[in-house]
Design an enzyme around this catalytic site. Structure first.
Site, PDB file in Angstrom:
ATOM      1  N   GLU A  98       0.839  -1.201   0.000  1.00  0.00           N
ATOM      2  CA  GLU A  98       0.000   0.000   0.000  1.00  0.00           C
ATOM      3  C   GLU A  98       0.875   1.252   0.000  1.00  0.00           C
ATOM      4  O   GLU A  98       1.884   1.317   0.718  1.00  0.00           O
ATOM      5  CB  GLU A  98      -0.874  -0.027   1.259  1.00  0.00           C
ATOM      6  CG  GLU A  98      -1.695   1.219   1.513  1.00  0.00           C
ATOM      7  CD  GLU A  98      -2.349   1.188   2.889  1.00  0.00           C
ATOM      8  OE1 GLU A  98      -3.148   2.108   3.159  1.00  0.00           O
ATOM      9  OE2 GLU A  98      -2.066   0.266   3.687  1.00  0.00           O
ATOM     10  N   PHE A  99       0.482   2.230  -0.788  1.00  0.00           N
ATOM     11  CA  PHE A  99       1.169   3.523  -0.760  1.00  0.00           C
ATOM     12  C   PHE A  99       0.444   4.435   0.223  1.00  0.00           C
ATOM     13  O   PHE A  99      -0.761   4.656   0.103  1.00  0.00           O
ATOM     14  CB  PHE A  99       1.202   4.172  -2.148  1.00  0.00           C
ATOM     15  CG  PHE A  99       1.973   5.468  -2.172  1.00  0.00           C
ATOM     16  CD1 PHE A  99       3.339   5.463  -2.378  1.00  0.00           C
ATOM     17  CD2 PHE A  99       1.336   6.678  -1.944  1.00  0.00           C
ATOM     18  CE1 PHE A  99       4.066   6.654  -2.378  1.00  0.00           C
ATOM     19  CE2 PHE A  99       2.047   7.869  -1.928  1.00  0.00           C
ATOM     20  CZ  PHE A  99       3.420   7.853  -2.155  1.00  0.00           C
ATOM     21  N   ILE A 100       1.181   4.939   1.204  1.00  0.00           N
ATOM     22  CA  ILE A 100       0.604   5.854   2.194  1.00  0.00           C
ATOM     23  C   ILE A 100       1.157   7.252   1.951  1.00  0.00           C
ATOM     24  O   ILE A 100       2.377   7.446   1.896  1.00  0.00           O
ATOM     25  CB  ILE A 100       0.923   5.394   3.631  1.00  0.00           C
ATOM     26  CG1 ILE A 100       0.268   4.032   3.920  1.00  0.00           C
ATOM     27  CG2 ILE A 100       0.455   6.435   4.653  1.00  0.00           C
ATOM     28  CD1 ILE A 100       0.603   3.452   5.281  1.00  0.00           C
ATOM     29  N   ASP A 203      12.650  -2.491  14.796  1.00  0.00           N
ATOM     30  CA  ASP A 203      13.681  -1.570  14.306  1.00  0.00           C
ATOM     31  C   ASP A 203      13.111  -0.155  14.308  1.00  0.00           C
ATOM     32  O   ASP A 203      13.137   0.543  13.301  1.00  0.00           O
ATOM     33  CB  ASP A 203      14.118  -1.980  12.892  1.00  0.00           C
ATOM     34  CG  ASP A 203      15.366  -1.241  12.418  1.00  0.00           C
ATOM     35  OD1 ASP A 203      16.078  -0.656  13.260  1.00  0.00           O
ATOM     36  OD2 ASP A 203      15.628  -1.242  11.194  1.00  0.00           O
TER      37      ASP A 203
END
Length: 299
Positions: A98-100, A203
């Site tokens: 998904e592109f946020i 991380d």
């Protein structure tokens, strides 16, 4: 611009079939990564975020996808939803997610603390400490073999593994031997502590924390495993967590006895990893932590 069709392109093939798109309108480079190439694919069905690596097989991205999926499934903090991992025909691998659309800041520290604690509370494992696959911390292998005992898991698969790398890579017997003494004597740091296997990002530093366009926190690029929730703060020396972050976090996940005494123990793993990845500039920080604990514990 309309991108011309490319034969034998698994990224394009997935986007134009399972991605429910009929047209890729633009492909643009996205900066920020030092290990992989990142791109944004704009389509008539929305945008996708794609990372590629021309020299590493799909196992690294499979580990990332499983971690993102596990965090996504808690329905707590926002993470990019993973869609597809595969091999490139010319060698290497890719991941589509998904592109946020990120906001202008890292978001509210208080909300970040609350949402992260909710993820830790919701993401539990009946298998113990570890993860279903090994993954990477930076580009260092991270061993996630299941264990029922946290002290044993952290000593062997986190500190022990990094200490062995330092000895193999630099011939650093001093940090190895002192570090092993710490591993064998760190039990008292966990007296009166209940350690549950919580889903960790693994991380969490400033580069992996952002916010969406509505200001809600987003975390990405994980090195997930199930471990002691306090281990999540091991990168706090370059995460910028403030007082409001911790106060909100501990309202959901109460602070346990001896938290302050264990903080540096969890930072040590990441200092050792930075030593192994980036060289001697991080050795003194790691050795200082080891020496301090050896004085405290008197093994």
């Amino acid at each position: 611009m309309t991108v011309a069709a490319m034969s034998n392109d698994p990224i394009r093939e997935w986007i134009l079939s399972e991605g429910n798109s009929t047209q890729i309108t633009r492909i643009s480079s996205v900066g920020g990564g030092c290990i992989n190439l990142a791109s944004r694919y704009d389509t008539d069905a929305g945008s996708f975020f794609v990372k590629t690596n021309r020299s590493i097989g799909p196992s690294m991205f499979e580990g990332e996808a499983l971690g993102l999926g596990a965090m996504y499934d808690t329905r707590t903090i926002r993470v990019p939803r993973p869609y597809k991992v595969g091999s490139l025909p010319t060698g290497g691998s890719f991941i589509i997610m998904e592109f946020i659309e990120f906001g202008v800041s890292r978001g509210d520290q208080s909300v970040l603390g609350t949402k992260l604690a909710e993820m830790h509370k919701a993401g539990k494992s009946e298998k113990g400490f570890g993860f279903d696959v090994n993954n990477t911390i930076g580009s260092t292998p991270q061993i996630n073999r299941w264990a029922s005992d946290w002290i044993q898991f952290y000593g062997e698969h986190r500190l022990g593994y990094q200490l062995k790398l330092a000895r193999e890579q630099y011939g650093d017997n001093s940090i190895y031997e002192k570090g092993q003494r710490l591993v064998k004597s760190m039990g008292p740091l966990f007296e009166d502590v209940v350690v549950e296997p919580c889903l960790l990002h693994g991380d969490l530093w400033s580069g992996n924390i952002s916010s969406d366009k509505n200001g809600k926190p987003v975390i990405l690029d994980p090195a997930c495993y199930y471990g002691h929730n306090e281990a999540e703060f091991g990168m706090s020396w370059c995460a910028g967590f403030g007082g409001s972050f911790y106060s909100s976090y501990f309202k959901v996940m109460p602070k346990q006895p001896g938290f302050e005494k264990r903080r540096d123990l969890y930072m040590l793993y990441h200092y050792l990893n930075h030593y192994n990845l980036f060289g001697s500039g991080y050795r003194s920080s790691a050795m200082s932590i080891i020496d301090d604990y050896l004085r405290m514990l008197k093994p």
